[in-house]
Design a protein around this motif. Structure first.
Motif, PDB file in Angstrom:
ATOM      1  N   LYS A 102      11.827  40.287  22.470  1.00  0.00           N
ATOM      2  CA  LYS A 102      10.775  40.563  21.504  1.00  0.00           C
ATOM      3  C   LYS A 102      10.433  39.278  20.759  1.00  0.00           C
ATOM      4  O   LYS A 102      11.327  38.594  20.244  1.00  0.00           O
ATOM      5  CB  LYS A 102      11.221  41.638  20.507  1.00  0.00           C
ATOM      6  N   ARG A 110       3.053  35.926  21.959  1.00  0.00           N
ATOM      7  CA  ARG A 110       3.206  35.603  23.376  1.00  0.00           C
ATOM      8  C   ARG A 110       2.127  34.629  23.844  1.00  0.00           C
ATOM      9  O   ARG A 110       1.820  34.566  25.039  1.00  0.00           O
ATOM     10  CB  ARG A 110       3.129  36.878  24.212  1.00  0.00           C
ATOM     11  N   ILE A 126       2.050  32.701  27.375  1.00  0.00           N
ATOM     12  CA  ILE A 126       3.041  33.255  28.299  1.00  0.00           C
ATOM     13  C   ILE A 126       2.345  34.097  29.360  1.00  0.00           C
ATOM     14  O   ILE A 126       1.562  35.005  29.031  1.00  0.00           O
ATOM     15  CB  ILE A 126       4.074  34.122  27.561  1.00  0.00           C
ATOM     16  N   PRO A 128       2.878  36.085  33.446  1.00  0.00           N
ATOM     17  CA  PRO A 128       3.848  36.483  34.472  1.00  0.00           C
ATOM     18  C   PRO A 128       4.078  35.353  35.478  1.00  0.00           C
ATOM     19  O   PRO A 128       3.135  34.717  35.945  1.00  0.00           O
ATOM     20  CB  PRO A 128       3.185  37.695  35.137  1.00  0.00           C
ATOM     21  N   VAL A 138       9.311  34.923  33.656  1.00  0.00           N
ATOM     22  CA  VAL A 138       8.595  36.096  33.123  1.00  0.00           C
ATOM     23  C   VAL A 138       8.268  37.047  34.271  1.00  0.00           C
ATOM     24  O   VAL A 138       7.598  36.673  35.232  1.00  0.00           O
ATOM     25  CB  VAL A 138       7.295  35.682  32.401  1.00  0.00           C
ATOM     26  N   ASP A 151       7.288  40.499  33.376  1.00  0.00           N
ATOM     27  CA  ASP A 151       6.253  41.390  32.838  1.00  0.00           C
ATOM     28  C   ASP A 151       6.106  41.099  31.351  1.00  0.00           C
ATOM     29  O   ASP A 151       6.944  40.413  30.749  1.00  0.00           O
ATOM     30  CB  ASP A 151       6.643  42.851  33.083  1.00  0.00           C
ATOM     31  N   ARG A 152       5.044  41.648  30.767  1.00  0.00           N
ATOM     32  CA  ARG A 152       4.800  41.512  29.331  1.00  0.00           C
ATOM     33  C   ARG A 152       4.565  42.903  28.743  1.00  0.00           C
ATOM     34  O   ARG A 152       3.436  43.282  28.428  1.00  0.00           O
ATOM     35  CB  ARG A 152       3.599  40.601  29.079  1.00  0.00           C
ATOM     36  N   ASP A 155       4.496  42.676  22.295  1.00  0.00           N
ATOM     37  CA  ASP A 155       5.389  41.589  21.870  1.00  0.00           C
ATOM     38  C   ASP A 155       6.574  41.374  22.805  1.00  0.00           C
ATOM     39  O   ASP A 155       7.514  40.666  22.456  1.00  0.00           O
ATOM     40  CB  ASP A 155       5.905  41.866  20.459  1.00  0.00           C
ATOM     41  N   ILE A 190       8.689  40.335  26.406  1.00  0.00           N
ATOM     42  CA  ILE A 190       8.770  39.474  27.595  1.00  0.00           C
ATOM     43  C   ILE A 190       9.922  39.994  28.445  1.00  0.00           C
ATOM     44  O   ILE A 190      11.090  39.875  28.056  1.00  0.00           O
ATOM     45  CB  ILE A 190       9.013  38.000  27.227  1.00  0.00           C
ATOM     46  N   HIS A 226      12.288  39.867  31.772  1.00  0.00           N
ATOM     47  CA  HIS A 226      12.757  38.764  32.616  1.00  0.00           C
ATOM     48  C   HIS A 226      13.790  39.242  33.632  1.00  0.00           C
ATOM     49  O   HIS A 226      14.730  38.515  33.964  1.00  0.00           O
ATOM     50  CB  HIS A 226      13.352  37.654  31.750  1.00  0.00           C
ATOM     51  N   ASN A 244       8.236  27.594  26.760  1.00  0.00           N
ATOM     52  CA  ASN A 244       7.534  27.887  28.004  1.00  0.00           C
ATOM     53  C   ASN A 244       7.405  26.631  28.855  1.00  0.00           C
ATOM     54  O   ASN A 244       6.859  25.618  28.420  1.00  0.00           O
ATOM     55  CB  ASN A 244       6.147  28.466  27.693  1.00  0.00           C
TER      56      ASN A 244
END
Length: 399
Positions: free
Chosen positions: A151, A155, A158, A160, A179, A181-182, A186, A188, A190, A242
């Motif tokens: 969280k 983002r 950011i 995928p 990454v 999915d999102r 808020d 991420i 992994h 990132n």
């Protein structure tokens, strides 16, 4: 009627060819000519070998310098969190062999491993591939488990498939993730699995091992967690750095008279940059005053002390953040040599090289004596100084 005298006619015996003396003289002349031709050929072949060998050494050296310098100028891009610079990063690659799935590197633009007793150095260069340059993202909540969704407060940037480093001032280690999915507004995610890239193509994550895989788990009040949320009052906690879709972490080294580039993110993936490269020496450039320059009288030291402008072969065992932040570039020397040895001079008995090649900027000889026949080769030394500008753009954050 006229009669021709009998003595005017010559039979076969009187018309015979060369005498034995004439033949011997001709053979001697031919032998002398052959000796001269072979001597001319030997001299010509020696000159050809020298010219070709020097040309090969020149080409291999120039190619090596071009490749290393290109990466060195990009070093540090995207590594924009100075409080955690130099942090050891643990990673996982699901496509590697079982013995090499886990790997590690330092979150720093340059890492030099100094070769023992004059042997070649290795240089690891790291930089990101981010499409948007942003400050490290703050964690909005503690990670409850290794596979938990992260969280964050924002983002921004950011996507995928992006690789990112989780870092925290509350612990000394960092972790590399990808990454997947999102979720929500808020989150991420992994974990291992598939994602859709910008072109709409399905892809599979490579750098996620799943719960408990490549995470660092620390106990907190008896509850296993990985990285803590950002504490707004104490200004410390977890950050997301990132690195983009295709970051570069590459190690340059000499292996078997070749300059090779090892892909740290894909263990076992190696590319031969150039043949005929036998030495590689690198030094850090440290700016003590913070004025973006190193004085011309800066000394060369084995281990960086950080007490003045310096050129250093290596960092101390536990370098400080100030040391990493003060490194504003590197300089290096690549030594290439001719492909084949040359014969010793027939008169003096000496080979063409009697002194080792020299690194002028560092004012030192470069050891090439690993080959006992080193004096019979010709060498070329290529020296380059590369400024490291990307850390200068990092946000000033203890923040």
């Amino acid at each position: 009627m006229n009669r021709t005298p009998l003595l005017a006619f010559r039979g076969p015996r009187q018309a015979a060819g060369f005498t034995i003396i004439e033949l011997m003289v001709g053979m001697l002349v031919g032998l002398l000519a052959t000796v001269v031709m072979f001597q001319v050929f030997a001299v010509s072949e020696g000159q050809k070998r020298t010219t070709t060998g020097a040309g090969d050494a020149q080409q291999n050296g120039v190619g090596s310098v071009f490749v290393i310098e290109r990466d060195a100028r990009m070093a540090g891009f995207g590594i924009n969190y100075l409080p955690m610079i130099g942090c050891p990063v643990s990673g996982y690659n699901s496509t590697a062999t079982a013995a090499t799935k886990t790997f590690g590197f330092a979150m720093a633009p340059y890492v030099i491993v100094n070769g023992a007793a004059g042997a070649s150095d290795t240089l690891t260069i790291a930089y990101g591939d981010t499409r948007s340059f942003s400050s490290p993202i703050k964690l909005a909540a503690d990670m409850a488990s290794a596979g938990a969704v992260i969280k964050v407060y924002s983002r921004y940037g950011i996507a995928p498939g992006d690789l990112f480093i989780l870092a925290s001032t509350s612990q000394p280690t960092c972790t590399l993730y990808q990454v997947q999915d999102r979720p929500g507004s808020d989150g991420i995610a992994h974990g291992p699995g598939s994602f859709t890239d910008d072109s709409g193509n399905p892809r599979t994550t490579t750098y996620n091992a799943g719960a408990g895989g490549n995470s660092i788990v620390l106990p907190s009040s008896g509850t296993p967690v990985t990285y803590l949320k950002w504490d707004l009052s104490k200004r410390r906690g977890g950050r997301v750095i990132n690195m983009g879709q295709a970051p570069t972490v590459v190690t340059y080294a000499i292996e078997g008279n070749q300059l090779v580039a090892n892909n740290v993110l894909s263990p076992g993936e190696k590319v031969v940059v150039s043949d005929g490269v036998i030495q590689f020496q690198v030094q850090y450039g440290f700016d003590f005053e913070g004025d973006g320059a190193i004085v011309s009288t800066a000394p060369t030291v084995t281990t960086l002390t950080g007490a003045a402008d310096q050129w250093a072969d290596t960092l101390p065992a536990n370098p400080t953040t100030a040391m990493y932040a003060g490194i504003i570039g590197i300089r290096f020397a690549v030594v290439s040599r001719s492909a084949t040895p040359e014969r010793a001079d027939a008169v003096s008995g000496l080979c063409p090289t009697q002194v080792p090649p020299r690194w002028l900027a560092a004012d030192r000889d470069i050891d090439v004596s690993a080959d006992p026949n080193w004096k019979c080769y010709r060498y070329r030394v290529f020296e380059v100084t590369v400024p490291g500008r990307n850390l200068a753009w990092a946000p000033d954050e203890a923040l």
